[in-house]
Design a protein around this motif. Structure first.
Motif, short mmCIF file in Angstrom:
data_model
loop_
_atom_site.label_atom_id
_atom_site.label_comp_id
_atom_site.label_asym_id
_atom_site.label_seq_id
_atom_site.Cartn_x
_atom_site.Cartn_y
_atom_site.Cartn_z
N PRO A 23 0.03 -1.94 15.30
CA PRO A 23 1.04 -1.95 16.36
C PRO A 23 2.01 -3.14 16.30
O PRO A 23 3.15 -3.03 16.77
N THR A 24 1.59 -4.28 15.73
CA THR A 24 2.45 -5.47 15.73
C THR A 24 3.77 -5.23 15.01
O THR A 24 4.83 -5.70 15.44
N PHE A 25 3.71 -4.47 13.91
CA PHE A 25 4.91 -4.25 13.10
C PHE A 25 5.25 -2.77 12.91
O PHE A 25 6.29 -2.46 12.32
N HIS A 26 4.38 -1.88 13.35
CA HIS A 26 4.58 -0.45 13.12
C HIS A 26 4.85 -0.19 11.64
O HIS A 26 5.76 0.56 11.28
N ASN A 27 4.06 -0.81 10.81
CA ASN A 27 4.28 -0.76 9.37
C ASN A 27 3.46 0.33 8.71
O ASN A 27 2.43 0.78 9.24
N ALA A 28 3.91 0.71 7.53
CA ALA A 28 3.09 1.52 6.64
C ALA A 28 2.22 0.57 5.84
O ALA A 28 2.53 -0.63 5.74
N PRO A 29 1.10 1.03 5.27
CA PRO A 29 0.30 0.15 4.40
C PRO A 29 1.18 -0.46 3.31
O PRO A 29 2.02 0.22 2.70
N LEU A 30 1.03 -1.76 3.08
CA LEU A 30 1.92 -2.48 2.18
C LEU A 30 1.65 -2.16 0.71
O LEU A 30 2.56 -2.19 -0.12
N SER A 31 0.39 -1.90 0.38
CA SER A 31 0.03 -1.52 -0.98
C SER A 31 -0.08 0.00 -1.08
O SER A 31 -0.10 0.70 -0.06
N THR A 32 -0.13 0.50 -2.29
CA THR A 32 -0.30 1.94 -2.47
C THR A 32 -1.71 2.39 -2.11
O THR A 32 -1.97 3.57 -1.94
N HIS A 33 -2.63 1.43 -1.99
CA HIS A 33 -4.00 1.70 -1.56
C HIS A 33 -4.32 0.79 -0.38
O HIS A 33 -3.99 -0.40 -0.40
N GLU A 34 -4.98 1.33 0.64
CA GLU A 34 -5.32 0.51 1.81
C GLU A 34 -6.23 -0.65 1.44
O GLU A 34 -6.08 -1.76 1.97
N ASP A 35 -7.19 -0.41 0.56
CA ASP A 35 -8.02 -1.49 0.02
C ASP A 35 -7.55 -1.78 -1.40
O ASP A 35 -7.43 -0.88 -2.22
N PHE A 36 -7.30 -3.05 -1.67
CA PHE A 36 -6.75 -3.40 -2.99
C PHE A 36 -7.43 -4.65 -3.54
O PHE A 36 -8.08 -5.41 -2.81
N THR A 37 -7.25 -4.85 -4.82
CA THR A 37 -7.75 -6.05 -5.49
C THR A 37 -6.56 -6.94 -5.83
O THR A 37 -5.56 -6.48 -6.37
N VAL A 38 -6.69 -8.20 -5.49
CA VAL A 38 -5.59 -9.16 -5.68
C VAL A 38 -5.52 -9.61 -7.13
O VAL A 38 -6.54 -9.93 -7.74
N LEU A 39 -4.31 -9.61 -7.67
CA LEU A 39 -4.09 -10.14 -9.01
C LEU A 39 -3.57 -11.58 -8.93
O LEU A 39 -4.08 -12.48 -9.61
N ASP A 40 -2.55 -11.82 -8.10
CA ASP A 40 -1.97 -13.16 -7.94
C ASP A 40 -1.47 -13.35 -6.52
O ASP A 40 -1.07 -12.38 -5.85
N VAL A 41 -1.46 -14.59 -6.10
CA VAL A 41 -0.92 -14.96 -4.79
C VAL A 41 -0.05 -16.20 -4.94
O VAL A 41 -0.41 -17.14 -5.67
N GLU A 42 1.09 -16.21 -4.28
CA GLU A 42 1.94 -17.39 -4.19
C GLU A 42 2.32 -17.59 -2.73
O GLU A 42 2.55 -16.63 -1.99
N VAL A 43 2.40 -18.85 -2.33
CA VAL A 43 2.89 -19.18 -1.00
C VAL A 43 4.01 -20.21 -1.16
O VAL A 43 3.82 -21.26 -1.77
N TRP A 44 5.17 -19.89 -0.60
CA TRP A 44 6.35 -20.75 -0.65
C TRP A 44 6.67 -21.27 0.72
O TRP A 44 6.65 -20.52 1.70
N THR A 45 6.96 -22.55 0.81
CA THR A 45 7.43 -23.09 2.08
C THR A 45 8.95 -22.97 2.12
O THR A 45 9.64 -23.22 1.13
#
Length: 275
Positions: free
Chosen positions: A250-272
């Motif tokens: 409900p917060t964003f009324h979004n569709a699932p962001l990945s093509t699968h609801e459960d996914f395995t992470v390959l890489d993560v980056e965080v930018w300020t």
């Protein structure tokens, strides 16, 4: 300071005034005999001719716009942002919806393994305008810092600026969230309505705050959650940044962001993103 003229320059200037305003400057002149003034008259005539010729050229010669244009260098917005940071002091006008501009690419102080120019262009168009005036800094990367949610929190300790969380899963899909506050451990949800979700699957999609609730971001040592309501998170990551999940919420009324609801992470980056 005053200007000093030679006798010759004074004569030329006086001859110019006599030529263009004879009713004023000839009236006060005393008459002299023709024989003693013949040489002076000839000198005045030559001087006047020179002055008139110069003035005629000044007023009759057109400006060479082609040569003038060659002095200027046309620079695109993209090139300007790449070569100059921070931006000038002119502040962007606030907008309720941030307009997308094709060349408005932010400056990255580090190389990204996940974001290319297409990603940057799309993301920058939906971020607060001030965020495009400063270089983005990489504060966390699984390729550099390892896969640990604790390290992610630790690297953001002391920050007071929005962050961009970017994820690539094993299916090569890129998605994430722009968070109005740094990611941290918190007992309650935090953040503001500037927080939004995005995905490239492959077309760009972004999901703004729906206004239905304020479950923006919440973090603990075991997981990170973004969005919520109805028992579902828009984005969830485990403590090892290896397993993740994405559901409609409900917060964003979004569709699932990945093509699968459960996914395995390959890489993560965080930018300020300084603002």
């Amino acid at each position: 300071m005053g200007m000093t003229y030679s006798v010759g320059e004074v004569n030329h200037l006086y001859a110019f005034f006599v030529q263009w305003s004879p009713d004023i400057y000839e009236a006060g002149r005393k008459k002299r005999c023709k024989s003693c003034n013949i040489r002076k008259d000839q000198h005045d005539s030559l001087a006047v001719d020179k002055v008139v010729t110069v003035i005629s050229k000044l007023f009759s010669s057109p400006v060479n716009t082609f040569k003038t244009a060659k002095i200027w260098k046309i620079v695109t917005v993209k090139d300007s942002k790449r070569s100059m940071s921070p931006c000038n002091s002119v502040e962007s006008e606030p907008e309720s919806e941030y307009q997308e501009t094709e060349d408005a690419l932010p400056v990255l102080k580090h190389e990204s393994q996940l974001l290319d120019d297409y990603h940057l262009q799309k993301l920058a168009a939906h971020m607060p305008p001030k965020s495009q005036c400063y270089p983005w800094q990489l504060v966390y990367s699984t390729a550099i810092h390892g896969t640990s949610l604790r390290t992610l929190y630790r690297n953001m300790a002391g920050l007071d600026s929005p962050v961009l969380l970017v994820i690539k899963d094993m299916h090569k899909k890129v998605f994430g969230a722009f968070c109005s506050d740094p990611l941290r451990v918190s007992k309650y949800f935090y953040g503001t309505g500037e927080t939004f979700l995005f995905s490239f699957s492959p077309d760009f999609q972004h999901y703004r705050w729906s206004g239905e609730n304020s479950y923006f971001v919440s973090g603990n040592w075991e997981s990170l959650q973004i969005g919520g309501g109805g028992g579902c998170f828009a984005l969830w990551l485990d403590a090892d940044l290896y397993h993740g999940a994405s559901f409609s919420c409900p917060t964003f009324h979004n569709a699932p962001l990945s093509t699968h609801e459960d996914f395995t992470v390959l890489d993560v980056e965080v930018w300020t993103v300084p603002i």
